[in-house]
Design an enzyme around this catalytic site. Structure first.
Site, PDB file in Angstrom:
ATOM      1  N   ASP A  29      -1.856   6.458 -43.172  1.00 29.03           N
ATOM      2  CA  ASP A  29      -1.331   5.383 -42.323  1.00 29.03           C
ATOM      3  C   ASP A  29      -2.466   4.384 -42.040  1.00 29.03           C
ATOM      4  O   ASP A  29      -3.515   4.783 -41.510  1.00 29.03           O
ATOM      5  CB  ASP A  29      -0.826   6.016 -41.010  1.00 29.03           C
ATOM      6  CG  ASP A  29      -0.289   4.974 -40.023  1.00 29.03           C
ATOM      7  OD1 ASP A  29      -0.425   3.750 -40.298  1.00 29.03           O
ATOM      8  OD2 ASP A  29       0.255   5.389 -38.982  1.00 29.03           O
ATOM      9  N   GLU A  79     -32.528   4.595 -45.145  1.00 27.43           N
ATOM     10  CA  GLU A  79     -32.295   5.945 -45.666  1.00 27.43           C
ATOM     11  C   GLU A  79     -31.676   5.844 -47.061  1.00 27.43           C
ATOM     12  O   GLU A  79     -31.088   6.796 -47.558  1.00 27.43           O
ATOM     13  CB  GLU A  79     -31.425   6.760 -44.716  1.00 27.43           C
ATOM     14  CG  GLU A  79     -30.085   6.139 -44.388  1.00 27.43           C
ATOM     15  CD  GLU A  79     -29.246   7.001 -43.460  1.00 27.43           C
ATOM     16  OE1 GLU A  79     -28.897   8.119 -43.847  1.00 27.43           O
ATOM     17  OE2 GLU A  79     -28.941   6.541 -42.341  1.00 27.43           O
ATOM     18  N   CYS A 111     -29.998   6.747 -39.255  1.00 28.49           N
ATOM     19  CA  CYS A 111     -29.686   5.418 -38.717  1.00 28.49           C
ATOM     20  C   CYS A 111     -30.604   4.994 -37.584  1.00 28.49           C
ATOM     21  O   CYS A 111     -30.456   3.899 -37.030  1.00 28.49           O
ATOM     22  CB  CYS A 111     -28.242   5.378 -38.231  1.00 28.49           C
ATOM     23  SG  CYS A 111     -27.079   5.664 -39.547  1.00 28.49           S
ATOM     24  N   THR A 152     -15.648   5.163 -43.776  1.00 34.84           N
ATOM     25  CA  THR A 152     -16.779   4.775 -42.916  1.00 34.84           C
ATOM     26  C   THR A 152     -17.988   4.357 -43.765  1.00 34.84           C
ATOM     27  O   THR A 152     -19.118   4.390 -43.289  1.00 34.84           O
ATOM     28  CB  THR A 152     -17.173   5.909 -41.935  1.00 34.84           C
ATOM     29  OG1 THR A 152     -17.603   7.061 -42.680  1.00 34.84           O
ATOM     30  CG2 THR A 152     -16.011   6.313 -41.054  1.00 34.84           C
ATOM     31  N   SER A 201     -20.904  15.616 -36.115  1.00 35.53           N
ATOM     32  CA  SER A 201     -21.652  14.356 -35.991  1.00 35.53           C
ATOM     33  C   SER A 201     -21.078  13.523 -34.843  1.00 35.53           C
ATOM     34  O   SER A 201     -21.827  12.946 -34.044  1.00 35.53           O
ATOM     35  CB  SER A 201     -21.654  13.580 -37.311  1.00 35.53           C
ATOM     36  OG  SER A 201     -20.394  12.996 -37.583  1.00 35.53           O
ATOM     37  N   HIS A 233     -24.910   2.021 -31.839  1.00 35.77           N
ATOM     38  CA  HIS A 233     -24.883   2.294 -33.274  1.00 35.77           C
ATOM     39  C   HIS A 233     -23.411   2.498 -33.642  1.00 35.77           C
ATOM     40  O   HIS A 233     -22.697   3.240 -32.968  1.00 35.77           O
ATOM     41  CB  HIS A 233     -25.698   3.553 -33.607  1.00 35.77           C
ATOM     42  CG  HIS A 233     -25.416   4.067 -34.986  1.00 35.77           C
ATOM     43  ND1 HIS A 233     -25.584   3.269 -36.106  1.00 35.77           N
ATOM     44  CD2 HIS A 233     -24.938   5.253 -35.436  1.00 35.77           C
ATOM     45  CE1 HIS A 233     -25.231   3.958 -37.175  1.00 35.77           C
ATOM     46  NE2 HIS A 233     -24.838   5.166 -36.798  1.00 35.77           N
ATOM     47  N   LYS A 242     -15.971   5.940 -27.872  1.00 34.92           N
ATOM     48  CA  LYS A 242     -15.759   7.381 -27.637  1.00 34.92           C
ATOM     49  C   LYS A 242     -16.899   7.970 -26.810  1.00 34.92           C
ATOM     50  O   LYS A 242     -16.709   8.927 -26.064  1.00 34.92           O
ATOM     51  CB  LYS A 242     -15.670   8.132 -28.974  1.00 34.92           C
ATOM     52  CG  LYS A 242     -14.299   8.030 -29.643  1.00 34.92           C
ATOM     53  CD  LYS A 242     -14.395   8.280 -31.136  1.00 34.92           C
ATOM     54  CE  LYS A 242     -14.538   9.722 -31.527  1.00 34.92           C
ATOM     55  NZ  LYS A 242     -13.249  10.323 -31.859  1.00 34.92           N
ATOM     56  N   ASN A 269     -20.221   0.777 -41.946  1.00 35.50           N
ATOM     57  CA  ASN A 269     -21.517   1.322 -41.524  1.00 35.50           C
ATOM     58  C   ASN A 269     -22.662   0.707 -42.324  1.00 35.50           C
ATOM     59  O   ASN A 269     -22.630   0.716 -43.555  1.00 35.50           O
ATOM     60  CB  ASN A 269     -21.524   2.846 -41.698  1.00 35.50           C
ATOM     61  CG  ASN A 269     -22.634   3.510 -40.878  1.00 35.50           C
ATOM     62  OD1 ASN A 269     -23.486   2.831 -40.303  1.00 35.50           O
ATOM     63  ND2 ASN A 269     -22.609   4.825 -40.820  1.00 35.50           N
ATOM     64  N   SER A 302     -28.556  10.490 -37.303  1.00 37.60           N
ATOM     65  CA  SER A 302     -28.226  11.895 -37.497  1.00 37.60           C
ATOM     66  C   SER A 302     -29.486  12.696 -37.768  1.00 37.60           C
ATOM     67  O   SER A 302     -30.484  12.196 -38.269  1.00 37.60           O
ATOM     68  CB  SER A 302     -27.246  12.047 -38.661  1.00 37.60           C
ATOM     69  OG  SER A 302     -25.960  11.700 -38.230  1.00 37.60           O
TER      70      SER A 302
HETATM   71  P1  HMG Z   1     -11.141  12.284 -40.240  1.00 40.70           P
HETATM   72  O1  HMG Z   1     -11.014  13.765 -40.167  1.00 40.70           O
HETATM   73  O2  HMG Z   1     -10.648  11.621 -41.461  1.00 40.70           O
HETATM   74  O3  HMG Z   1     -10.414  11.551 -39.061  1.00 40.70           O
HETATM   75  O4  HMG Z   1     -12.679  11.970 -40.018  1.00 40.70           O
HETATM   76  P2  HMG Z   1      -9.699  12.118 -37.750  1.00 40.70           P
HETATM   77  O5  HMG Z   1      -8.575  12.976 -38.113  1.00 40.70           O
HETATM   78  O6  HMG Z   1     -10.761  12.663 -36.808  1.00 40.70           O
HETATM   79  O7  HMG Z   1      -9.120  10.745 -37.190  1.00 40.70           O
HETATM   80  C1  HMG Z   1      -9.971   9.714 -36.802  1.00 40.70           C
HETATM   81  C2  HMG Z   1      -9.316   9.022 -35.613  1.00 40.70           C
HETATM   82  O8  HMG Z   1      -8.133   8.356 -36.066  1.00 40.70           O
HETATM   83  C3  HMG Z   1      -8.865   9.988 -34.520  1.00 40.70           C
HETATM   84  O9  HMG Z   1      -9.124   9.331 -33.294  1.00 40.70           O
HETATM   85  C4  HMG Z   1      -7.363  10.092 -34.758  1.00 40.70           C
HETATM   86  O10 HMG Z   1      -6.625  10.433 -33.597  1.00 40.70           O
HETATM   87  C5  HMG Z   1      -7.048   8.684 -35.201  1.00 40.70           C
HETATM   88  P3  HMG Z   1      -9.899  10.133 -32.102  1.00 40.70           P
HETATM   89  O11 HMG Z   1      -8.997  11.185 -31.680  1.00 40.70           O
HETATM   90  O12 HMG Z   1     -11.160  10.705 -32.730  1.00 40.70           O
HETATM   91  O13 HMG Z   1     -10.155   9.077 -31.088  1.00 40.70           O
HETATM   92  N1  HMG Z   1      -5.793   8.549 -35.986  1.00 40.70           N
HETATM   93  C6  HMG Z   1      -4.921   7.550 -35.802  1.00 40.70           C
HETATM   94  N2  HMG Z   1      -4.907   6.498 -34.947  1.00 40.70           N
HETATM   95  C7  HMG Z   1      -3.866   5.635 -35.018  1.00 40.70           C
HETATM   96  N3  HMG Z   1      -2.829   5.775 -35.894  1.00 40.70           N
HETATM   97  C8  HMG Z   1      -2.799   6.813 -36.757  1.00 40.70           C
HETATM   98  C9  HMG Z   1      -3.873   7.761 -36.735  1.00 40.70           C
HETATM   99  N4  HMG Z   1      -4.163   8.883 -37.448  1.00 40.70           N
HETATM  100  C10 HMG Z   1      -5.344   9.347 -36.962  1.00 40.70           C
HETATM  101  N5  HMG Z   1      -1.784   6.934 -37.617  1.00 40.70           N
HETATM  102  C11 HMG Z   1     -14.769  10.982 -39.492  1.00 40.70           C
HETATM  103  C12 HMG Z   1     -13.255  10.888 -39.311  1.00 40.70           C
HETATM  104  C13 HMG Z   1     -15.418   9.868 -38.704  1.00 40.70           C
HETATM  105  C14 HMG Z   1     -15.265  12.335 -38.974  1.00 40.70           C
HETATM  106  C15 HMG Z   1     -15.092  10.840 -41.008  1.00 40.70           C
HETATM  107  O14 HMG Z   1     -14.704   9.591 -41.448  1.00 40.70           O
HETATM  108  C16 HMG Z   1     -16.564  11.070 -41.336  1.00 40.70           C
HETATM  109  O15 HMG Z   1     -16.997  12.202 -41.566  1.00 40.70           O
HETATM  110  N6  HMG Z   1     -17.408   9.955 -41.362  1.00 40.70           N
HETATM  111  C17 HMG Z   1     -18.848  10.087 -41.616  1.00 40.70           C
HETATM  112  C18 HMG Z   1     -19.600  10.635 -40.426  1.00 40.70           C
HETATM  113  C19 HMG Z   1     -19.643   9.692 -39.242  1.00 40.70           C
HETATM  114  O16 HMG Z   1     -19.440   8.490 -39.376  1.00 40.70           O
HETATM  115  N7  HMG Z   1     -19.970  10.222 -38.050  1.00 40.70           N
HETATM  116  C20 HMG Z   1     -20.129   9.428 -36.871  1.00 40.70           C
HETATM  117  C21 HMG Z   1     -21.189   9.970 -35.911  1.00 40.70           C
HETATM  118  S1  HMG Z   1     -22.716  10.369 -36.755  1.00 40.70           S
HETATM  119  C22 HMG Z   1     -23.550   8.838 -36.932  1.00 40.70           C
HETATM  120  O17 HMG Z   1     -23.199   7.881 -36.333  1.00 40.70           O
HETATM  121  C23 HMG Z   1     -24.691   8.807 -37.911  1.00 40.70           C
HETATM  122  C24 HMG Z   1     -24.393   8.171 -39.258  1.00 40.70           C
HETATM  123  O18 HMG Z   1     -24.327   6.754 -39.106  1.00 40.70           O
HETATM  124  C25 HMG Z   1     -25.452   8.582 -40.283  1.00 40.70           C
HETATM  125  C26 HMG Z   1     -26.904   8.315 -39.980  1.00 40.70           C
HETATM  126  O19 HMG Z   1     -27.405   8.459 -38.870  1.00 40.70           O
HETATM  127  O20 HMG Z   1     -27.619   8.050 -40.973  1.00 40.70           O
HETATM  128  C27 HMG Z   1     -23.060   8.618 -39.802  1.00 40.70           C
END
Ligand code: HMG
Length: 372
Positions: A29, A79, A111, A152, A201, A233, A242, A269, A302
């Protein structure tokens, strides 16, 4: 004496994917990406772009000949480096024609890298007020086709000129860092994509913000009401919200938060550059900011290192922004179909590491490294 950000600019790849197109192709969706993650577009690099071309383009936008003659510190936070030895900063120092009696090196901590660089640059200028320091954050975020991290992804660079008597933001001396050895996201040497525990994360990011904020409050006596805006970030734009919402529902901060993610929603990102793209987004899209306002910045890398610090807007800051250029940059990009994006994603770069190019060639898009 005040030290801080005198100039700041970003650069992004020339192509992007629309998140509705990606959602439809992945059978998801579209609201999950637009609302759930808060992303509308995702920057995509092609074979003619890498962290050197992105960084050079970002820096060229702000540097004058006088800056180049005065800078004696160049730090690149990244990175996405593909050279284990030679720093990207050395290549950029040469390309940007910065005077030779300078230090140039690269910093890595996911990051957080650019924030480490900014803190070092600040100390350097405090000790040498007649000198300037250049910080460049440049990264390409790739998780793989069909992976959970795919929506992302993103890429881009931010260049920051740090000086005494800065014309945009004066950095305060209140920064609170936090280091925790956690494997939430990491990329072992030689591996193309990061290993990531997405839920961990997210949770570590949220917990880190709560911890540094608590310590910050204790040390400074300041509260959320003392801030005009907070920038975060932004691995995806909902992440900062969040972290903030469990601690505050301050309506003004939430309103300004939306201004701070206008550009990030369209890029994805940038890893090290994400916090600073969000800062630029706030400065160039908020209509409420005035000199003297205190802004809060939350950096998260991270692994993990997080830091919360503040900065104050200085008189006339709005005259030193690159708003027109940035809006044009984003609007002028080419939208890729999903099949074009997938083909580009799987293609190999040209592998020209070690070859010297002119600045003109690099700005026009000749890559320094084989990205794949
Ligand atoms: P996922 O499992 O695909 O998504 O992973 P989800 O099921 O957790 O859903 C995401 C959100 O969408 C949720 O919202 C759902 O409810 C919502 P939340 O409950 O979390 O507020 N959702 C909807 N909303 C509206 N309509 C809908 C619908 N369906 C679902 N129909 C995840 C998401 C971010 C975990 C994944 O994409 C991922 O692993 N990304 C990479 C890691 C990342 O970005 N982590 C962030 C924190 S770590 C960080 O910032 C460091 C980083 O930049 C690296 C560095 O430091 O170098 C990543």
């Amino acid at each position: 004496m005040e030290v801080g950000i005198d100039k700041i600019s970003f650069y992004v790849p020339k192509r992007y994917v629309d998140m509705t197109d990606l959602a439809e192709a992945r059978g998801v969706d579209p609201n999950k990406f637009h609302i759930g993650l808060g992303q509308d577009q995702m920057a995509v690099t092609t074979a003619d772009e890498d962290i050197v071309t992105l960084g050079a383009n970002a820096a060229t936008q702000i540097l004058t000949d006088e800056d180049k003659a005065t800078i004696d510190l160049v730090i690149v936070g990244t990175e996405s480096s593909l050279d284990e030895s030679k720093a990207t900063a050395v290549v950029l120092h040469d390309l940007l024609e910065i005077q030779p009696f300078a230090r140039a090196y690269e910093i890595k901590e996911a990051c957080y890298g650019a924030t480490a660089a900014l803190m070092l640059a600040k100390r350097h200028v405090l000790a040498n007020p007649e000198r300037k320091a250049l910080v460049i954050a440049s990264d390409i975020a790739r998780y793989g086709l069909n992976s959970a991290g795919e929506p992302t992804q993103g890429a881009g660079a931010v260049a920051i000129l740090v000086t005494a008597n800065p014309r945009i933001l004066a950095l305060e001396n209140d920064s609170v860092p936090l280091t925790q050895n956690i494997y939430d996201f990491w990329r072992p040497t030689g591996e193309e994509f990061p290993r990531v525990d997405g839920k961990l994360s997210n949770q570590t990011y949220i917990d880190s913000f709560a911890k540094v904020w608590e310590e910050y409050k204790k040390r400074t006596g300041l509260n959320f009401d003392d801030f005009t805006a907070l920038t975060f970030h932004s691995p995806y734009t909902k992440m900062g919200k969040k972290a903030l919402l469990p601690l505050s529902d301050n309506a003004h901060l939430l309103e300004e938060f939306e201004k701070a993610i206008v550009y990030n929603r369209r890029v994805g990102n940038l890893y090290t550059g994400s916090l600073y793209l969000s800062l630029i987004s706030l400065l160039e899209n908020s209509t409420d900011l005035v000199a003297g306002n205190r802004l809060g910045l939350f950096s998260y890398g991270s692994g993990t290192v997080a830091e919360f610090f503040s900065a104050k807007l200085v008189e006339g800051f709005e005259k030193n922004l690159q708003t027109e250029y940035h809006r044009h940059l984003l609007d002028a990009r080419q939208r890729l179909s999903i099949s074009e994006y997938e083909k580009i994603f799987n293609s190999k770069g040209l592998g020209q590491a070690g070859v010297k190019f002119s600045l003109r060639e690099v700005l026009d898009g000749i890559p320094f490294y084989n990205k794949n």
